[in-house]
Motif scaffolding. Structure first.
Motif, PDB file in Angstrom:
ATOM      1  N   TRP A   1      -8.287 -45.119 -21.903  1.00  0.00           N
ATOM      2  CA  TRP A   1      -8.433 -46.406 -22.582  1.00  0.00           C
ATOM      3  C   TRP A   1      -7.817 -46.269 -23.967  1.00  0.00           C
ATOM      4  CZ3 TRP A   1     -10.436 -50.560 -20.077  1.00  0.00           C
ATOM      5  CH2 TRP A   1     -11.133 -50.313 -18.903  1.00  0.00           C
ATOM      6  N   ASN A   2      -7.151 -47.314 -24.430  1.00  0.00           N
ATOM      7  CA  ASN A   2      -6.729 -47.358 -25.824  1.00  0.00           C
ATOM      8  C   ASN A   2      -7.998 -47.487 -26.653  1.00  0.00           C
ATOM      9  OD1 ASN A   2      -3.883 -47.354 -25.337  1.00  0.00           O
ATOM     10  ND2 ASN A   2      -4.080 -49.466 -24.660  1.00  0.00           N
ATOM     11  N   ARG A   3      -8.019 -46.874 -27.806  1.00  0.00           N
ATOM     12  CA  ARG A   3      -9.221 -46.876 -28.651  1.00  0.00           C
ATOM     13  C   ARG A   3      -8.879 -47.290 -30.075  1.00  0.00           C
ATOM     14  NH1 ARG A   3     -13.679 -45.473 -25.690  1.00  0.00           N
ATOM     15  NH2 ARG A   3     -13.139 -44.201 -23.896  1.00  0.00           N
ATOM     16  N   THR A   4      -9.857 -47.913 -30.712  1.00  0.00           N
ATOM     17  CA  THR A   4      -9.720 -48.272 -32.124  1.00  0.00           C
ATOM     18  C   THR A   4      -9.872 -47.000 -32.951  1.00  0.00           C
ATOM     19  OG1 THR A   4     -12.086 -48.711 -32.346  1.00  0.00           O
ATOM     20  CG2 THR A   4     -10.668 -50.585 -31.733  1.00  0.00           C
TER      21      THR A   4
ATOM     22  N   GLY B   1      -5.452 -48.250 -21.035  1.00  0.00           N
ATOM     23  CA  GLY B   1      -4.197 -47.613 -21.412  1.00  0.00           C
ATOM     24  C   GLY B   1      -3.305 -47.220 -20.255  1.00  0.00           C
ATOM     25  N   GLY B   2      -3.898 -46.829 -19.122  1.00  0.00           N
ATOM     26  CA  GLY B   2      -3.099 -46.437 -17.964  1.00  0.00           C
ATOM     27  C   GLY B   2      -3.375 -45.027 -17.512  1.00  0.00           C
ATOM     28  N   LEU B   3      -2.400 -44.467 -16.816  1.00  0.00           N
ATOM     29  CA  LEU B   3      -2.512 -43.113 -16.274  1.00  0.00           C
ATOM     30  C   LEU B   3      -2.200 -42.073 -17.343  1.00  0.00           C
ATOM     31  CD1 LEU B   3      -0.537 -43.560 -12.925  1.00  0.00           C
ATOM     32  CD2 LEU B   3      -3.019 -43.407 -13.176  1.00  0.00           C
TER      33      LEU B   3
END
Length: 102
Positions: free
Chosen positions: A57-60, A69-71
């Motif tokens: 996951w993209n994170r702050t 976010g992807g693989l």
């Protein structure tokens, strides 16, 4: 190196176990967000894949999730292994996934 994947895979020696729905999710995610049937992927399945270091996951800046976010590199390699094993989205569909699609 992917620390999460490393810790998961080498906990015993080297072992990766994926459910049919996790394989299906990896294959669907590998096609990208534009894939029309990405909605068939269950959030709990993605969370299990994250715990194994296969997706992220993209994170702050303070660490809160901010979109999928992807693989990871390990996830990309796993998708390649699934392909080598002859696994596809169609082969890994479960009754639950097919109901979600319908």
């Amino acid at each position: 190196m992917n620390q999460t994947f490393s810790e998961f895979a080498t906990n015993v020696a080297f072992s990766i176990s994926l459910s049919k729905s996790q394989c299906n999710a990896l294959l669907r995610i590998s096609l990208g967000a534009e894939h029309a049937q990405l909605f068939a992927v269950d959030v709990s399945t993605v969370q299990a894949l994250e715990r194994k270091g296969l997706v992220f996951w993209n994170r702050t800046s303070d660490g809160h999730p901010e979109g999928f976010g992807g693989l990871t590199k390990a996830g990309e390699l796993m998708v390649a292994l699934l392909g080598e094993a002859g696994m596809s989205i169609e082969v890994t569909n479960t009754a639950r996934i097919l109901r979600r699609i319908a």
